[in-house]
Scaffold this motif. Sequence first.
Motif, PDB file in Angstrom:
ATOM      1  N   SER A 101       0.823  -1.202   0.000  1.00 19.91           N
ATOM      2  CA  SER A 101       0.000   0.000   0.000  1.00 19.91           C
ATOM      3  C   SER A 101       0.864   1.261   0.000  1.00 19.91           C
ATOM      4  CB  SER A 101      -0.918  -0.005   1.231  1.00 19.91           C
ATOM      5  OG  SER A 101      -1.726   1.142   1.278  1.00 19.91           O
ATOM      6  N   GLY A 102       1.951   1.219   0.760  1.00 16.73           N
ATOM      7  CA  GLY A 102       2.842   2.369   0.853  1.00 16.73           C
ATOM      8  C   GLY A 102       3.500   2.706  -0.470  1.00 16.73           C
ATOM      9  N   LYS A 103       3.820   1.685  -1.257  1.00 17.18           N
ATOM     10  CA  LYS A 103       4.439   1.921  -2.565  1.00 17.18           C
ATOM     11  C   LYS A 103       3.493   2.669  -3.492  1.00 17.18           C
ATOM     12  CE  LYS A 103       7.741  -1.905  -2.568  1.00 17.18           C
ATOM     13  NZ  LYS A 103       8.103  -3.232  -3.155  1.00 17.18           N
ATOM     14  N   ALA A 104       2.193   2.538  -3.231  1.00 13.54           N
ATOM     15  CA  ALA A 104       1.189   3.247  -4.039  1.00 13.54           C
ATOM     16  C   ALA A 104       0.928   4.647  -3.486  1.00 13.54           C
ATOM     17  CB  ALA A 104      -0.105   2.444  -4.090  1.00 13.54           C
ATOM     18  N   GLY A 105       1.653   5.004  -2.404  1.00 12.20           N
ATOM     19  CA  GLY A 105       1.556   6.351  -1.864  1.00 12.20           C
ATOM     20  C   GLY A 105       0.645   6.523  -0.668  1.00 12.20           C
ATOM     21  N   ASN A 106       0.141   5.427  -0.081  1.00 16.01           N
ATOM     22  CA  ASN A 106      -0.728   5.537   1.084  1.00 16.01           C
ATOM     23  C   ASN A 106       0.118   5.935   2.301  1.00 16.01           C
ATOM     24  OD1 ASN A 106      -2.208   4.703   3.549  1.00 16.01           O
ATOM     25  ND2 ASN A 106      -3.725   3.952   2.088  1.00 16.01           N
ATOM     26  N   THR A 107      -0.071   7.152   2.785  1.00 13.25           N
ATOM     27  CA  THR A 107       0.784   7.649   3.870  1.00 13.25           C
ATOM     28  C   THR A 107       0.485   6.970   5.207  1.00 13.25           C
ATOM     29  OG1 THR A 107      -0.726   9.500   4.320  1.00 13.25           O
ATOM     30  CG2 THR A 107       1.088   9.889   2.773  1.00 13.25           C
ATOM     31  N   ASN A 108      -0.754   6.515   5.418  1.00 15.49           N
ATOM     32  CA  ASN A 108      -1.050   5.775   6.652  1.00 15.49           C
ATOM     33  C   ASN A 108      -0.266   4.467   6.688  1.00 15.49           C
ATOM     34  OD1 ASN A 108      -2.922   7.573   7.853  1.00 15.49           O
ATOM     35  ND2 ASN A 108      -4.527   6.849   6.482  1.00 15.49           N
ATOM     36  N   ALA A 109      -0.164   3.814   5.536  1.00 17.78           N
ATOM     37  CA  ALA A 109       0.604   2.571   5.449  1.00 17.78           C
ATOM     38  C   ALA A 109       2.084   2.855   5.692  1.00 17.78           C
ATOM     39  CB  ALA A 109       0.397   1.917   4.091  1.00 17.78           C
ATOM     40  N   CYS A 110       2.587   3.959   5.121  1.00 16.42           N
ATOM     41  CA  CYS A 110       3.995   4.325   5.327  1.00 16.42           C
ATOM     42  C   CYS A 110       4.273   4.610   6.794  1.00 16.42           C
ATOM     43  CB  CYS A 110       4.350   5.545   4.476  1.00 16.42           C
ATOM     44  SG  CYS A 110       4.407   5.226   2.709  1.00 16.42           S
ATOM     45  N   ASN A 111       3.344   5.290   7.447  1.00 18.57           N
ATOM     46  CA  ASN A 111       3.490   5.565   8.876  1.00 18.57           C
ATOM     47  C   ASN A 111       3.562   4.274   9.673  1.00 18.57           C
ATOM     48  OD1 ASN A 111       3.131   7.192  11.482  1.00 18.57           O
ATOM     49  ND2 ASN A 111       1.323   5.880  11.508  1.00 18.57           N
ATOM     50  N   ASN A 112       2.691   3.318   9.336  1.00 15.79           N
ATOM     51  CA  ASN A 112       2.683   2.048  10.065  1.00 15.79           C
ATOM     52  C   ASN A 112       3.947   1.249   9.810  1.00 15.79           C
ATOM     53  OD1 ASN A 112       0.208   2.885  10.891  1.00 15.79           O
ATOM     54  ND2 ASN A 112      -0.945   1.168  10.057  1.00 15.79           N
ATOM     55  N   MET A 113       4.453   1.307   8.574  1.00 14.56           N
ATOM     56  CA  MET A 113       5.727   0.644   8.278  1.00 14.56           C
ATOM     57  C   MET A 113       6.841   1.240   9.138  1.00 14.56           C
ATOM     58  SD  MET A 113       5.653   0.419   4.124  1.00 14.56           S
ATOM     59  CE  MET A 113       7.397  -0.003   4.037  1.00 14.56           C
ATOM     60  N   ALA A 114       6.838   2.569   9.236  1.00 12.35           N
ATOM     61  CA  ALA A 114       7.864   3.248  10.031  1.00 12.35           C
ATOM     62  C   ALA A 114       7.800   2.801  11.481  1.00 12.35           C
ATOM     63  CB  ALA A 114       7.661   4.763   9.931  1.00 12.35           C
ATOM     64  N   PHE A 115       6.593   2.723  12.022  1.00 14.20           N
ATOM     65  CA  PHE A 115       6.407   2.298  13.409  1.00 14.20           C
ATOM     66  C   PHE A 115       6.913   0.866  13.599  1.00 14.20           C
ATOM     67  CE2 PHE A 115       4.087   0.653  17.044  1.00 14.20           C
ATOM     68  CZ  PHE A 115       4.163   1.702  17.951  1.00 14.20           C
ATOM     69  N   MET A 116       6.620  -0.001  12.632  1.00 13.17           N
ATOM     70  CA  MET A 116       7.042  -1.398  12.750  1.00 13.17           C
ATOM     71  C   MET A 116       8.561  -1.519  12.642  1.00 13.17           C
ATOM     72  SD  MET A 116       3.894  -3.230  10.676  1.00 13.17           S
ATOM     73  CE  MET A 116       4.136  -4.920  11.306  1.00 13.17           C
ATOM     74  N   TYR A 117       9.174  -0.695  11.798  1.00 14.14           N
ATOM     75  CA  TYR A 117      10.639  -0.682  11.723  1.00 14.14           C
ATOM     76  C   TYR A 117      11.233  -0.152  13.035  1.00 14.14           C
ATOM     77  CZ  TYR A 117      11.586  -1.821   6.800  1.00 14.14           C
ATOM     78  OH  TYR A 117      11.740  -2.468   5.593  1.00 14.14           O
ATOM     79  N   ALA A 118      10.571   0.832  13.631  1.00 15.04           N
ATOM     80  CA  ALA A 118      11.099   1.432  14.859  1.00 15.04           C
ATOM     81  C   ALA A 118      11.101   0.449  16.024  1.00 15.04           C
ATOM     82  CB  ALA A 118      10.276   2.674  15.219  1.00 15.04           C
ATOM     83  N   TYR A 119      10.106  -0.433  16.074  1.00 19.89           N
ATOM     84  CA  TYR A 119       9.968  -1.346  17.221  1.00 19.89           C
ATOM     85  C   TYR A 119      10.183  -2.815  16.859  1.00 19.89           C
ATOM     86  CZ  TYR A 119       8.275   2.742  19.660  1.00 19.89           C
ATOM     87  OH  TYR A 119       8.189   3.991  20.222  1.00 19.89           O
ATOM     88  N   GLY A 120      10.503  -3.081  15.595  1.00 25.33           N
ATOM     89  CA  GLY A 120      10.804  -4.450  15.191  1.00 25.33           C
ATOM     90  C   GLY A 120       9.601  -5.367  15.179  1.00 25.33           C
ATOM     91  N   ARG A 131      12.896   6.238  10.204  1.00 20.14           N
ATOM     92  CA  ARG A 131      12.967   7.680   9.959  1.00 20.14           C
ATOM     93  C   ARG A 131      12.583   8.007   8.516  1.00 20.14           C
ATOM     94  NH1 ARG A 131      15.266  11.009   7.241  1.00 20.14           N
ATOM     95  NH2 ARG A 131      16.618   9.431   6.337  1.00 20.14           N
ATOM     96  N   LYS A 132      13.052   7.191   7.574  1.00 19.64           N
ATOM     97  CA  LYS A 132      12.768   7.424   6.153  1.00 19.64           C
ATOM     98  C   LYS A 132      11.266   7.436   5.883  1.00 19.64           C
ATOM     99  CE  LYS A 132      13.054   4.997   1.728  1.00 19.64           C
ATOM    100  NZ  LYS A 132      13.584   3.781   1.036  1.00 19.64           N
ATOM    101  N   TYR A 133      10.546   6.442   6.405  1.00 22.79           N
ATOM    102  CA  TYR A 133       9.114   6.346   6.131  1.00 22.79           C
ATOM    103  C   TYR A 133       8.310   7.356   6.946  1.00 22.79           C
ATOM    104  CZ  TYR A 133       9.867   2.317   3.170  1.00 22.79           C
ATOM    105  OH  TYR A 133      10.269   1.508   2.143  1.00 22.79           O
ATOM    106  N   PHE A 134       8.743   7.623   8.193  1.00 20.90           N
ATOM    107  CA  PHE A 134       8.082   8.677   8.958  1.00 20.90           C
ATOM    108  C   PHE A 134       8.236  10.013   8.221  1.00 20.90           C
ATOM    109  CE2 PHE A 134       8.390   6.463  13.323  1.00 20.90           C
ATOM    110  CZ  PHE A 134       7.027   6.255  13.377  1.00 20.90           C
ATOM    111  N   GLN A 135       9.454  10.255   7.733  1.00 27.96           N
ATOM    112  CA  GLN A 135       9.750  11.516   7.055  1.00 27.96           C
ATOM    113  C   GLN A 135       8.877  11.683   5.815  1.00 27.96           C
ATOM    114  OE1 GLN A 135      12.804  13.475   8.061  1.00 27.96           O
ATOM    115  NE2 GLN A 135      11.913  15.130   6.856  1.00 27.96           N
ATOM    116  N   TYR A 136       8.787  10.635   5.013  1.00 31.36           N
ATOM    117  CA  TYR A 136       7.985  10.701   3.790  1.00 31.36           C
ATOM    118  C   TYR A 136       6.526  11.013   4.113  1.00 31.36           C
ATOM    119  CZ  TYR A 136       5.164   9.245  -0.169  1.00 31.36           C
ATOM    120  OH  TYR A 136       4.231   9.223  -1.169  1.00 31.36           O
ATOM    121  N   ALA A 137       5.956  10.251   5.024  1.00 30.42           N
ATOM    122  CA  ALA A 137       4.542  10.440   5.355  1.00 30.42           C
ATOM    123  C   ALA A 137       4.311  11.780   6.048  1.00 30.42           C
ATOM    124  CB  ALA A 137       4.045   9.294   6.234  1.00 30.42           C
ATOM    125  N   ALA A 138       5.252  12.177   6.904  1.00 29.45           N
ATOM    126  CA  ALA A 138       5.118  13.441   7.627  1.00 29.45           C
ATOM    127  C   ALA A 138       5.124  14.622   6.663  1.00 29.45           C
ATOM    128  CB  ALA A 138       6.249  13.593   8.643  1.00 29.45           C
TER     129      ALA A 138
END
Length: 317
Positions: A101-120, A131-138
């Motif tokens: 979903s994030g590859k299609a530009g869904n920023t909510n999905a990108c935010n969730n990916m960032a959160f999952m990367y942050a906490y494993g 940081r990369k995905y938070f930054q993009y969505a932010a």
Amino acid sequence: MNKWKSYCLGIGICLLLIAVFSICAFHDRIYMWSLGDISDRYLQAMNAYRKHDYNEARNRFVPLASIDSASYVQYLLGDMYYRGLGGNKDYEKAFALFEKSGKAGNTNACNNMAFMYAYGYGVSENLSKARKYFQYAAQQGNAQAQLGLGNLYRLGLGVARDYREAIQWYRRSASHGDSDAMNNLGYMFFNGFGVSPDVSTALFWFRKSAAVGNPVAQYNIGVAYSLGRGVEMDLSVCASWLEKSALQGNAPAQYNLGRMYYWGKGVVRDSAKAMLWYRAAAGQGHVKAAESFIRIEENIQAEELDSVFFLDMQVRR
């Protein structure tokens, strides 16, 4: 004859390549055609989702999520796997769907990916990618991602700690109405992180967040009343704010409200209510609450000194 065979073979290979190319180019349309009425399928899935019939919704979303262009469905299904709605939690499936979903530009999905990367969660911890995905969505205006990026700067995770940068991202998030960002701004002003301490401004943000039901902000207002910071010290008012927070499941509020009932601070002393709140907090893994609960059950004084009563302020991560 050999030339004819070679010619036919060449044509055959060309036709095969054209067929393969066509399937690759139009596989999404072919798949959609095989599903039948996509609009009806989507409406049925969303109807089940809105009715909180998550098992039905999950089953109906699964085939729709395989459509390349269905980024919103992919996000919703990923969120259901992430939260365990309609079945067991599955972080790996959730992450795969968020990524699609994030590859299609869904920023909510990108935010969730960032959160999952942050906490494993469902993927190896990677603060750089977080940081990369938070930054993009932010930068696209996603309030939760702005909050997440602010947290990275506040904590110095994947970036150099920078309280001022954190405040800037919290402000952006708060301007979109994110109550956690409002609470975090209050926390920064209350403690003087990145700014001069300003309790009045801190309370402004806590109250703004609490007004929309944020349990952490409600707890923090209670803390301010317990300390007499920016307001007149009043443990009864403190208890009322802690109760608002506790009723929403905030474990520190439940624990401290239990303490107040146990010692009769700001409320009428009531051991039964103290036990109720200790039990509630302990059920969420609050260690001190569990210890207090056990001590009371064993007829041991819950804590050594009833004169010590200090609440720690909370920030939402």
